[in-house]
Design a protein around this motif. Structure first.
Motif, PDB file in Angstrom:
ATOM      1  N   VAL A 156       4.614   7.828  -0.078  1.00  0.00           N
ATOM      2  CA  VAL A 156       3.441   8.057  -0.924  1.00  0.00           C
ATOM      3  C   VAL A 156       2.672   6.750  -1.010  1.00  0.00           C
ATOM      4  N   THR A 157       1.434   6.836  -1.384  1.00  0.00           N
ATOM      5  CA  THR A 157       0.629   5.628  -1.533  1.00  0.00           C
ATOM      6  C   THR A 157       1.055   4.863  -2.793  1.00  0.00           C
ATOM      7  N   ASN A 158       0.942   3.548  -2.733  1.00  0.00           N
ATOM      8  CA  ASN A 158       1.315   2.717  -3.881  1.00  0.00           C
ATOM      9  C   ASN A 158       0.106   2.557  -4.803  1.00  0.00           C
ATOM     10  N   ASP A 159      -0.283   3.672  -5.398  1.00  0.00           N
ATOM     11  CA  ASP A 159      -1.378   3.690  -6.360  1.00  0.00           C
ATOM     12  C   ASP A 159      -1.079   4.781  -7.393  1.00  0.00           C
ATOM     13  N   ARG A 160      -1.981   5.000  -8.318  1.00  0.00           N
ATOM     14  CA  ARG A 160      -1.721   5.945  -9.399  1.00  0.00           C
ATOM     15  C   ARG A 160      -1.424   7.348  -8.874  1.00  0.00           C
ATOM     16  N   LEU A 161      -2.168   7.784  -7.860  1.00  0.00           N
ATOM     17  CA  LEU A 161      -1.951   9.123  -7.297  1.00  0.00           C
ATOM     18  C   LEU A 161      -0.552   9.234  -6.695  1.00  0.00           C
TER      19      LEU A 161
ATOM     20  N   HIS B 144       5.717  -3.679  -7.339  1.00  0.00           N
ATOM     21  CA  HIS B 144       6.605  -2.614  -7.830  1.00  0.00           C
ATOM     22  C   HIS B 144       6.338  -2.256  -9.291  1.00  0.00           C
ATOM     23  N   ARG B 145       5.563  -3.073  -9.984  1.00  0.00           N
ATOM     24  CA  ARG B 145       5.476  -2.934 -11.442  1.00  0.00           C
ATOM     25  C   ARG B 145       4.842  -1.623 -11.888  1.00  0.00           C
ATOM     26  N   ALA B 146       3.712  -1.249 -11.277  1.00  0.00           N
ATOM     27  CA  ALA B 146       3.017  -0.038 -11.724  1.00  0.00           C
ATOM     28  C   ALA B 146       3.885   1.204 -11.503  1.00  0.00           C
ATOM     29  N   ALA B 147       4.556   1.274 -10.351  1.00  0.00           N
ATOM     30  CA  ALA B 147       5.434   2.424 -10.092  1.00  0.00           C
ATOM     31  C   ALA B 147       6.611   2.424 -11.063  1.00  0.00           C
ATOM     32  N   PHE B 148       7.163   1.260 -11.318  1.00  0.00           N
ATOM     33  CA  PHE B 148       8.285   1.117 -12.251  1.00  0.00           C
ATOM     34  C   PHE B 148       7.894   1.609 -13.639  1.00  0.00           C
TER      35      PHE B 148
ATOM     36  N   THR C 216       0.796  -1.233   0.000  1.00  0.00           N
ATOM     37  CA  THR C 216       0.000   0.000   0.000  1.00  0.00           C
ATOM     38  C   THR C 216       0.823   1.275   0.000  1.00  0.00           C
ATOM     39  N   ARG C 217       2.174   1.183   0.205  1.00  0.00           N
ATOM     40  CA  ARG C 217       2.960   2.399   0.381  1.00  0.00           C
ATOM     41  C   ARG C 217       4.333   2.276  -0.251  1.00  0.00           C
ATOM     42  N   LEU C 218       4.855   3.419  -0.679  1.00  0.00           N
ATOM     43  CA  LEU C 218       6.224   3.522  -1.151  1.00  0.00           C
ATOM     44  C   LEU C 218       6.979   4.451  -0.202  1.00  0.00           C
ATOM     45  N   ASP C 219       8.014   3.922   0.451  1.00  0.00           N
ATOM     46  CA  ASP C 219       8.867   4.738   1.309  1.00  0.00           C
ATOM     47  C   ASP C 219      10.092   5.157   0.511  1.00  0.00           C
ATOM     48  N   ILE C 220      10.394   6.455   0.531  1.00  0.00           N
ATOM     49  CA  ILE C 220      11.398   7.030  -0.368  1.00  0.00           C
ATOM     50  C   ILE C 220      12.484   7.724   0.458  1.00  0.00           C
ATOM     51  N   PHE C 221      13.728   7.507   0.044  1.00  0.00           N
ATOM     52  CA  PHE C 221      14.859   8.206   0.669  1.00  0.00           C
ATOM     53  C   PHE C 221      15.732   8.760  -0.450  1.00  0.00           C
ATOM     54  N   ILE C 222      16.110  10.052  -0.336  1.00  0.00           N
ATOM     55  CA  ILE C 222      16.881  10.733  -1.380  1.00  0.00           C
ATOM     56  C   ILE C 222      18.245  11.115  -0.833  1.00  0.00           C
ATOM     57  N   LEU C 223      19.282  10.739  -1.560  1.00  0.00           N
ATOM     58  CA  LEU C 223      20.654  11.135  -1.240  1.00  0.00           C
ATOM     59  C   LEU C 223      21.180  12.036  -2.353  1.00  0.00           C
ATOM     60  N   PRO C 224      22.016  13.024  -2.034  1.00  0.00           N
ATOM     61  CA  PRO C 224      22.648  13.279  -0.732  1.00  0.00           C
ATOM     62  C   PRO C 224      21.868  14.233   0.185  1.00  0.00           C
ATOM     63  N   SER C 225      20.642  14.585  -0.166  1.00  0.00           N
ATOM     64  CA  SER C 225      19.911  15.583   0.630  1.00  0.00           C
ATOM     65  C   SER C 225      19.292  14.988   1.894  1.00  0.00           C
ATOM     66  N   ASN C 226      19.271  13.638   1.991  1.00  0.00           N
ATOM     67  CA  ASN C 226      18.698  12.945   3.159  1.00  0.00           C
ATOM     68  C   ASN C 226      17.210  13.247   3.356  1.00  0.00           C
ATOM     69  N   GLU C 227      16.522  13.523   2.260  1.00  0.00           N
ATOM     70  CA  GLU C 227      15.072  13.716   2.342  1.00  0.00           C
ATOM     71  C   GLU C 227      14.382  12.357   2.416  1.00  0.00           C
ATOM     72  N   ARG C 228      13.299  12.308   3.140  1.00  0.00           N
ATOM     73  CA  ARG C 228      12.517  11.078   3.223  1.00  0.00           C
ATOM     74  C   ARG C 228      11.028  11.411   3.172  1.00  0.00           C
ATOM     75  N   LEU C 229      10.261  10.561   2.538  1.00  0.00           N
ATOM     76  CA  LEU C 229       8.827  10.761   2.456  1.00  0.00           C
ATOM     77  C   LEU C 229       8.163   9.445   2.088  1.00  0.00           C
TER      78      LEU C 229
END
Length: 326
Positions: free
Chosen positions: A39-44, A71-75, A24-37
């Motif tokens: 989002v729902t694992n759906d079209r939105l 992972h397919r739809a997000a991919f 139901t969810r995608l957990d995201i981590f961005i480097l090198p800014s160390n941002e994290r957030l």
């Protein structure tokens, strides 16, 4: 030295995104800014993630683990936007995390480790499979699962004592056999309606010993064949010998890694090839005469066969029998 400095600069400017995928969810981590957030694992959620990635100053390298259908739809959505995405075997990132000394497991930590993996390893991005090839792969996997269930049921029926239970098992077995036949029909129909896939299929099945199931399995689950060298083809199947040496110790080379499910199917193709004239019978017999164990000789046959198939696909031609394969 200049190349190293250039590489360092390029890496410092690059952006890496790790995505931990759940139902139901995608957990995201961005480097090198160390941002994290999250989002729902759906079209939105996929649209929100795509917009975020496109707004970054540098085109990011995105890494996520293979998680079946989750992972397919997000991919596919990220790929459609022209972003670079790598789908990684979970075992690779698990080993990477252990090497980093990371024992904590949460969704955020997993996303962070995926971003670190992208930064350290810089894996090559790959586009999604074409739609028809993805459909073929799903049929191949489903057929294999039905076959495993058929074998299990057949063995259970032999040990069953209850007449009522045996009757139910036989009914289920008959249904599974119909499903296997339906998979075969759908695969043949799909190949007939797609000329590029049919051309590759005809090349693969022209090799002695390769049958329908062997050919569609290679076509769907080793789509890279024809675009790699012979060592890479053997390693991808998992039939390349790996040395076992350290100091004065010289152990036996063994095969490891590769795509086990494909290798199991291809083993049957090798068995067929060594039993037929015009196949690898002479090569196999020569290895046996030299004292090679039976399975070592069969593995060598598998390696020769996959290298031959890779070469034929690269040259876009069918196998032409002229003399026994040696």
């Amino acid at each position: 030295m200049q190349d190293l400095e250039h590489q360092k600069t390029r890496n410092d400017d690059a952006v890496y995104i790790g995505i931990d995928v759940s139902k139901t969810r995608l957990d995201i981590f961005i480097l090198p800014s160390n941002e994290r957030l999250s989002v729902t694992n759906d079209r939105l959620g996929h649209n929100k993630l795509t917009a975020l990635a496109l707004q970054l100053a540098q085109t990011p390298l995105i890494v996520m683990e293979a998680t079946g259908r989750y992972h397919r739809a997000a991919f596919e959505r990220l790929s459609q936007a022209g972003l670079q995405i790598c789908i990684i075997n979970p075992y690779q990132t698990y080993s990477f995390g252990k090497a980093m000394g990371q024992n904590t497991k949460t969704d955020t930590v997993d996303a962070y480790m995926l971003a670190c993996f992208a930064m350290a390893m810089r894996p090559s991005p790959k586009p999604p499979l074409p739609k028809r090839l993805a459909e073929l792969k799903e049929l191949v996997v489903s057929r294999r699962q039905f076959t495993v269930r058929r074998t299990a049921l057949s063995n259970q029926i032999k040990e069953c004592c209850s007449a009522s239970v045996c009757q139910m098992m036989r009914a289920e077995l008959a249904m599974i056999k119909r499903h296997i036949a339906k998979c075969d029909t759908l695969m043949k129909k799909l190949l007939a309606g797609n000329l590029p896939l049919k051309a590759r299929f005809d090349i693969i099945i022209s090799v002695p010993g390769v049958g329908f199931v062997n050919a569609v399995t290679l076509l769907a689950e080793m789509a890279e064949l024809g675009d790699m060298d012979e060592k890479q083809a053997a390693a991808l199947l998992g039939v390349a010998p790996h040395a076992n040496q350290s100091g004065n110790h010289h152990g036996k080379s063994r095969i490891k890694g590769g795509r086990k499910a494909v290798r199991n199917v291809f083993y049957m193709a090798a068995l067929s090839s060594v039993r037929m004239q015009g196949g690898f019978q002479e090569f196999h017999q020569r290895l046996i005469a030299k004292g090679k164990p039976y399975k070592v000789a069969i593995t060598a046959v598998m390696r020769k066969m996959i290298i031959l198939i890779n070469t034929l696909l690269k040259q876009n031609r069918k196998y032409q029998p002229k003399h026994p394969l040696t």
